[in-house]
Scaffold this motif. Structure first.
Motif, mmCIF file in Angstrom:
data_model
loop_
_atom_site.group_PDB
_atom_site.id
_atom_site.type_symbol
_atom_site.label_atom_id
_atom_site.label_comp_id
_atom_site.label_asym_id
_atom_site.label_seq_id
_atom_site.Cartn_x
_atom_site.Cartn_y
_atom_site.Cartn_z
ATOM 1 N N VAL A 39 0.983 -0.859 -0.185
ATOM 2 C CA VAL A 39 0.316 0.014 -0.131
ATOM 3 C C VAL A 39 0.901 1.163 0.084
ATOM 4 O O VAL A 39 1.839 1.176 0.575
ATOM 5 C CB VAL A 39 -0.405 0.147 1.486
ATOM 6 C CG1 VAL A 39 -1.742 1.359 1.249
ATOM 7 C CG2 VAL A 39 -1.594 -1.051 1.214
ATOM 8 N N ASP A 40 0.667 2.293 -1.019
ATOM 9 C CA ASP A 40 1.834 3.623 -1.163
ATOM 10 C C ASP A 40 0.903 4.362 -0.415
ATOM 11 O O ASP A 40 -0.215 5.111 -1.569
ATOM 12 C CB ASP A 40 1.930 2.804 -2.988
ATOM 13 C CG ASP A 40 3.388 4.579 -3.341
ATOM 14 O OD1 ASP A 40 3.373 4.757 -1.552
ATOM 15 O OD2 ASP A 40 3.252 4.898 -4.028
ATOM 16 N N GLU A 41 1.538 4.715 0.323
ATOM 17 C CA GLU A 41 0.388 6.200 1.606
ATOM 18 C C GLU A 41 1.637 7.200 0.924
ATOM 19 O O GLU A 41 0.788 7.932 1.191
ATOM 20 C CB GLU A 41 0.764 5.476 2.603
ATOM 21 C CG GLU A 41 0.057 4.302 3.006
ATOM 22 C CD GLU A 41 0.020 4.113 4.959
ATOM 23 O OE1 GLU A 41 0.718 5.333 5.502
ATOM 24 O OE2 GLU A 41 -0.714 2.999 5.334
ATOM 25 N N THR A 90 4.279 1.773 2.183
ATOM 26 C CA THR A 90 5.904 2.385 2.225
ATOM 27 C C THR A 90 6.588 3.059 3.206
ATOM 28 O O THR A 90 7.451 2.890 3.231
ATOM 29 C CB THR A 90 5.209 2.529 0.441
ATOM 30 O OG1 THR A 90 4.717 3.643 1.283
ATOM 31 C CG2 THR A 90 5.349 2.028 -0.288
ATOM 32 N N ALA A 91 5.632 3.347 3.840
ATOM 33 C CA ALA A 91 6.272 4.086 5.853
ATOM 34 C C ALA A 91 7.394 5.084 5.007
ATOM 35 O O ALA A 91 8.589 5.130 5.643
ATOM 36 C CB ALA A 91 6.420 3.828 5.880
ATOM 37 N N GLY A 92 7.300 5.776 3.541
ATOM 38 C CA GLY A 92 7.997 6.999 2.824
ATOM 39 C C GLY A 92 9.090 5.813 2.038
ATOM 40 O O GLY A 92 9.584 7.270 1.873
ATOM 41 N N GLU A 93 9.135 4.871 2.534
ATOM 42 C CA GLU A 93 9.920 4.298 1.304
ATOM 43 C C GLU A 93 9.898 3.904 -0.018
ATOM 44 O O GLU A 93 8.152 4.163 -0.658
ATOM 45 C CB GLU A 93 10.448 2.996 2.133
ATOM 46 C CG GLU A 93 10.871 3.340 3.326
ATOM 47 C CD GLU A 93 11.840 1.721 3.846
ATOM 48 O OE1 GLU A 93 11.207 0.842 3.381
ATOM 49 O OE2 GLU A 93 12.509 2.010 4.680
ATOM 50 N N ARG A 94 10.407 3.654 -1.005
ATOM 51 C CA ARG A 94 10.201 3.338 -2.226
ATOM 52 C C ARG A 94 9.227 1.860 -2.125
ATOM 53 O O ARG A 94 9.826 1.411 -1.256
ATOM 54 C CB ARG A 94 11.428 3.391 -3.514
ATOM 55 C CG ARG A 94 11.845 4.902 -3.591
ATOM 56 C CD ARG A 94 13.201 5.167 -4.546
ATOM 57 N NE ARG A 94 12.417 4.476 -5.464
ATOM 58 C CZ ARG A 94 13.548 3.445 -6.407
ATOM 59 N NH1 ARG A 94 14.797 3.568 -6.078
ATOM 60 N NH2 ARG A 94 13.450 3.220 -7.541
ATOM 61 N N ILE A 95 8.540 1.607 -3.521
ATOM 62 C CA ILE A 95 7.828 0.103 -2.900
ATOM 63 C C ILE A 95 9.035 -0.997 -3.084
ATOM 64 O O ILE A 95 8.641 -1.874 -2.569
ATOM 65 C CB ILE A 95 6.843 0.437 -4.334
ATOM 66 C CG1 ILE A 95 5.868 1.151 -4.087
ATOM 67 C CG2 ILE A 95 6.199 -1.086 -4.755
ATOM 68 C CD1 ILE A 95 4.833 1.746 -4.921
ATOM 69 N N GLU A 131 12.262 -3.750 -11.994
ATOM 70 C CA GLU A 131 13.798 -3.130 -11.843
ATOM 71 C C GLU A 131 14.241 -2.788 -10.578
ATOM 72 O O GLU A 131 15.746 -3.151 -10.266
ATOM 73 C CB GLU A 131 13.481 -1.797 -12.780
ATOM 74 C CG GLU A 131 15.256 -1.902 -13.344
ATOM 75 C CD GLU A 131 15.928 -0.531 -14.509
ATOM 76 O OE1 GLU A 131 16.893 0.178 -14.302
ATOM 77 O OE2 GLU A 131 14.848 -0.125 -14.677
ATOM 78 N N GLY A 132 13.684 -1.822 -9.851
ATOM 79 C CA GLY A 132 14.442 -2.150 -8.586
ATOM 80 C C GLY A 132 14.318 -2.440 -7.997
ATOM 81 O O GLY A 132 15.526 -2.926 -7.386
ATOM 82 N N VAL A 133 13.185 -3.968 -8.027
ATOM 83 C CA VAL A 133 13.683 -4.940 -6.582
ATOM 84 C C VAL A 133 15.021 -5.899 -7.526
ATOM 85 O O VAL A 133 15.718 -5.813 -6.645
ATOM 86 C CB VAL A 133 12.058 -5.627 -6.838
ATOM 87 C CG1 VAL A 133 12.472 -7.297 -6.159
ATOM 88 C CG2 VAL A 133 11.539 -4.848 -6.574
ATOM 89 N N ALA A 134 14.482 -6.123 -8.620
ATOM 90 C CA ALA A 134 15.900 -6.543 -9.424
ATOM 91 C C ALA A 134 17.568 -6.126 -9.035
ATOM 92 O O ALA A 134 18.596 -6.928 -8.505
ATOM 93 C CB ALA A 134 15.819 -6.833 -10.534
#
Length: 146
Positions: A39-41, A90-95, A131-134
């Protein structure tokens, strides 16, 4: 080979394809399957304040996520796999960071996720969570294209 498979979902067709692949792998290898939805807050802290009830929007996002995860767990069950689910914030972080932190915390051996295959200007605007996850994942990432 893979004992703990993490599948992040977002409700898209590509995500559903990744879920099916994760279920297949978990079934074949008798692996644990964990399905997560982020959940992207960040949307709550944009310019919606004053135009929308933030509390109601947060509740709607949480409820939508819960429904998505319930449906995914039912899909896994139909595929012969008991999956655990988790809603992540997300708590302010990127997904991508939220997903990889969950993969570390849960000790995932494999992450299976969809990629929309955007390129050019669309990718520049939207970015690529896959891509970010990879790039930063603590485990191999299997990307399923749309």
């Amino acid at each position: 080979m893979y004992k703990r498979i993490l599948v992040p979902i977002d409700g898209s067709a590509t995500s559903n394809n990744a879920l099916r692949e994760g279920i297949k792998l978990a079934s074949e290898q008798h692996s644990q399957l964990r399905i997560v939805h982020v959940v992207d807050e960040a949307v709550l802290y944009s310019d919606v304040e004053g135009f929308m009830d933030i509390t109601a929007l947060r509740k709607a996002l949480q409820e939508s996520s819960k429904n998505l995860l319930t449906k995914a767990a039912e899909t896994a069950k139909k595929g012969g796999v008991d999956a655990e689910t988790a809603q992540l914030n997300t708590a302010g972080e990127r997904i991508a960071t939220t997903i990889t932190e969950e993969a570390k915390r849960w000790s995932a051996d494999l992450i299976v996720m969809g990629t929309h295959g955007r390129s050019g200007f669309d990718r520049l605007l939207m970015g690529s969570i896959a891509e970010g996850v990879a790039r930063i994942a603590p485990a191999p990432v299997l990307l399923i294209r749309d």
